[in-house]
Design an enzyme around this catalytic site. Structure first.
Site, short mmCIF file in Angstrom:
data_model
loop_
_atom_site.label_atom_id
_atom_site.label_comp_id
_atom_site.label_asym_id
_atom_site.label_seq_id
_atom_site.Cartn_x
_atom_site.Cartn_y
_atom_site.Cartn_z
N ASP A 39 0.85 -1.19 0.00
CA ASP A 39 0.00 0.00 0.00
C ASP A 39 0.89 1.24 0.00
OD1 ASP A 39 -3.23 0.48 1.03
OD2 ASP A 39 -1.83 2.18 1.06
N ASN A 94 -12.85 -3.48 2.59
CA ASN A 94 -13.83 -2.41 2.72
C ASN A 94 -14.76 -2.49 1.52
OD1 ASN A 94 -12.64 -1.29 5.08
ND2 ASN A 94 -11.09 -0.26 3.84
N GLN A 101 -14.25 2.33 1.58
CA GLN A 101 -13.66 1.94 0.29
C GLN A 101 -13.43 3.18 -0.56
OE1 GLN A 101 -15.91 -0.94 -2.01
NE2 GLN A 101 -14.24 -1.20 -3.49
N SER A 102 -12.22 3.30 -1.08
CA SER A 102 -11.88 4.46 -1.90
C SER A 102 -11.47 4.06 -3.31
CB SER A 102 -10.76 5.28 -1.25
OG SER A 102 -9.59 4.50 -1.09
N HIS A 107 -10.22 -5.33 -3.18
CA HIS A 107 -8.87 -5.62 -2.71
C HIS A 107 -8.92 -6.07 -1.27
CE1 HIS A 107 -9.87 -1.34 -2.37
NE2 HIS A 107 -9.19 -1.34 -1.23
N HIS A 109 -6.88 -5.99 2.10
CA HIS A 109 -5.76 -5.41 2.84
C HIS A 109 -5.16 -6.51 3.72
CE1 HIS A 109 -6.83 -1.01 2.34
NE2 HIS A 109 -8.02 -1.53 2.12
P1 AMP Z 1 -9.75 1.26 0.38
O1 AMP Z 1 -9.86 2.59 1.09
O2 AMP Z 1 -10.15 0.07 1.19
O3 AMP Z 1 -10.44 1.31 -0.97
O4 AMP Z 1 -8.20 1.05 0.11
C1 AMP Z 1 -7.53 1.60 -0.97
C2 AMP Z 1 -6.06 1.58 -0.62
O5 AMP Z 1 -5.33 1.75 -1.82
C3 AMP Z 1 -5.62 2.68 0.34
O6 AMP Z 1 -5.07 2.07 1.51
C4 AMP Z 1 -4.59 3.46 -0.46
O7 AMP Z 1 -3.52 3.90 0.32
C5 AMP Z 1 -4.16 2.43 -1.50
N1 AMP Z 1 -3.63 2.97 -2.74
C6 AMP Z 1 -4.17 3.94 -3.51
N2 AMP Z 1 -3.40 4.12 -4.61
C7 AMP Z 1 -2.37 3.26 -4.52
C8 AMP Z 1 -1.23 2.98 -5.33
N3 AMP Z 1 -1.01 3.64 -6.46
N4 AMP Z 1 -0.37 2.02 -4.93
C9 AMP Z 1 -0.58 1.35 -3.77
N5 AMP Z 1 -1.64 1.57 -2.96
C10 AMP Z 1 -2.51 2.51 -3.32
#
Ligand code: AMP
Length: 121
Positions: A39, A94, A101-102, A107, A109
């Protein structure tokens, strides 16, 4: 922007770009079904994301036909944790904005390397 374009954007996430090699990642595992990488904003000494190569938007949009793939992602998560030397770890998926979830490409974690409190925030 047309609604169909927004849907396209939502489906083509930053993880899609990583899978296509358009942007780099710190890869820790790869096979024909999934990719695991660190991450970019780690929440613990070990914070790895395991993603399917075939995108699923979010967990609650997965169907029964994707059960083998979802199981595989969990087994890979455990393998990554072993690889990283973790004796205990947490897996988090998430699903949806309210859950945090963003990135709308499912995915897992894999988090560890420090004591993890419960319940999570
Ligand atoms: P979520 O909030 O569960 O959707 O998790 C998305 C995760 O993706 C977050 O922990 C971010 O830090 C991670 N993330 C976003 N862009 C990247 C990237 N380019 N490389 C690695 N991790 C990323």
């Amino acid at each position: 922007m047309a609604a169909s374009d927004q849907l396209q954007d939502r489906n083509d996430t930053i993880f899609g770009r990583i899978l296509r090699g358009e942007i780099p990642c710190d890869q820790v595992y790869s096979d024909e079904h999934c990719l695991a990488f660190r991450d970019v904003a780690p929440q613990a000494p070990v914070h790895v994301l395991v993603i399917p190569r075939r995108p699923i938007t979010r967990l609650d949009e997965a169907g029964p036909d994707q059960a083998p793939l979802l199981g595989h992602l969990l087994l890979v998560a455990a393998q990554v944790a072993r690889q990283e030397g973790l004796s205990g770890f947490r897996t988090v998926i998430n699903s949806g904005v309210e859950a945090g979830q963003s990135v709308f490409h499912l995915h897992v974690h894999v988090i560890g390397g420090r004591p993890l409190a419960w319940p999570p925030g």
